[in-house]
Write an enzyme that holds these catalytic residues in place. Structure first.
Site, short mmCIF file in Angstrom:
data_model
loop_
_atom_site.label_atom_id
_atom_site.label_comp_id
_atom_site.label_asym_id
_atom_site.label_seq_id
_atom_site.Cartn_x
_atom_site.Cartn_y
_atom_site.Cartn_z
N GLU A 158 -15.20 0.44 -6.36
CA GLU A 158 -15.26 -1.01 -5.90
C GLU A 158 -16.33 -1.75 -6.53
OE1 GLU A 158 -14.50 -4.41 -4.80
OE2 GLU A 158 -13.03 -3.23 -4.19
N PRO A 175 -13.18 -11.02 -11.92
CA PRO A 175 -13.46 -9.55 -11.81
C PRO A 175 -12.37 -8.75 -12.41
CG PRO A 175 -14.68 -10.78 -10.05
CD PRO A 175 -13.68 -11.55 -10.65
N ASP A 233 -5.92 -0.66 -7.83
CA ASP A 233 -5.51 -1.74 -7.11
C ASP A 233 -6.50 -2.93 -7.10
OD1 ASP A 233 -4.79 -3.05 -4.82
OD2 ASP A 233 -6.13 -2.19 -3.14
N CYS A 234 -5.94 -3.67 -8.25
CA CYS A 234 -6.67 -4.68 -8.93
C CYS A 234 -6.47 -6.24 -8.33
CB CYS A 234 -6.83 -4.66 -10.47
SG CYS A 234 -5.25 -4.45 -10.89
N THR A 235 -7.05 -6.93 -8.41
CA THR A 235 -6.84 -8.40 -8.50
C THR A 235 -5.93 -8.89 -9.73
OG1 THR A 235 -8.94 -9.29 -9.37
CG2 THR A 235 -8.87 -9.11 -6.91
N HIS A 254 0.74 -1.31 -0.05
CA HIS A 254 -0.01 0.04 -0.05
C HIS A 254 0.93 1.43 -0.02
CE1 HIS A 254 -3.02 -2.75 1.53
NE2 HIS A 254 -3.70 -2.40 0.52
#
Length: 286
Positions: free
Chosen positions: A108, A165, A158-160, A64
């Site tokens: 989100e 998704p 801040d993606c997976t 972060h």
């Protein structure tokens, strides 16, 4: 899962990592993802989505801090910040520490993630969800950046990983939308995987970002939870000088902000843009 079961990550075929489950705190299949939060004696609370670790209490600060402070201190005058994803609240917490930021918007896709994390990972957001500068938007990130009439100085994706998704956040449609809603002199950054194991991610991001930004690169950090070497972060702007600030300038900016970090320093900021030769070769060959 019962106490002391082992939870095995499923990100890679052939090898991986496991965590001992000291106590399962939450498990649910949301509209978008299969979510579990459990306690582990080595890493504290761990959150996983669809079999892939997203964050742990012990080392989240590295991820972060680097995805927030590198672009914000490089920009120097960011007033508006857009976070795509980030439902655990850690990115919001770090952005909110910058006194010059006047507006923070977080998009989100899964409202459930925000609810779960506020309850089960409260140290990640550390009260930042109550910041008066903050607005939460429940929407698909690609849809938002292509339709909003707002403009931002810094966009943080801040993606997976690009499965499920998160896949749409690695597409040209998304990058074009981000470029469209960035102010002049703005910076876009994104989580881009562990490049030793996920090299195609970096190559694809580089190729797809270049039509929209004149300066496209990566920077890196070692986050223990994301095993396999350095994690890369995509970097895109139209001002190459933002990537090469002096140590003195960065030191002055962090001192003026009053922010203290556990990982980020001006020297690490500068050094993070040094990439291993295998990645440089792969990018040059595409």
């Amino acid at each position: 899962m019962s106490q002391h079961d082992k939870w095995h990550e499923t990100l890679h075929d052939g090898f991986g990592q496991y965590f001992t489950v000291d106590k399962e705190l939450y498990r649910d299949k949301t509209e978008h993802q299969d979510l579990v939060i459990f306690e582990n004696s080595a890493f504290g609370r761990v959150m996983a989505l669809d079999g892939v670790v997203q964050t742990t209490e012990r080392d989240e600060f590295i991820y972060h801090e680097m995805l927030t402070h590198v672009p914000l201190f490089a920009h120097g005058e960011a007033r508006s910040v857009l976070i795509i994803g980030g439902g655990d609240g850690g990115m919001l917490r770090e952005v909110a520490r910058h006194p010059g930021v006047e507006r923070i918007t977080m998009v989100e896709i899964d409202a459930g993630v925000v609810t779960f994390c506020r309850e089960y990972l409260p140290n990640h957001s550390a009260g930042a969800y109550d910041d008066p500068r903050f607005t939460l938007v429940i929407d698909d990130g690609v849809n938002f950046v292509n339709q909003t009439d707002q403009k931002f100085d810094v966009i943080i994706s801040d993606c997976t990983d690009p499965i499920g998704p998160g896949e749409s956040l690695f597409t040209s449609d998304f990058y074009e939308g981000c470029q469209r809603c960035l102010n002049e002199g703005g910076i876009f950054v994104a989580q881009n995987g562990v490049c030793f194991l996920q090299q195609e991610e970096a190559i694809n991001s580089h190729r797809r970002l270049r039509p929209y930004f004149s300066d496209v690169s990566f920077y890196q950090a070692a986050v223990p939870t994301y095993y396999g070497g350095i994690m890369t972060f995509a970097w895109a702007s139209n001002d190459e000088s933002l990537r090469t600030l002096t140590h003195e300038t960065l030191t002055q900016r962090i001192n003026e902000s009053g922010i203290t970090c556990r990982y980020y320093t001006p020297a690490i900021h500068q050094g993070s843009f040094a990439l291993p030769q295998y990645l440089l070769d792969a990018l040059a060959a595409e």
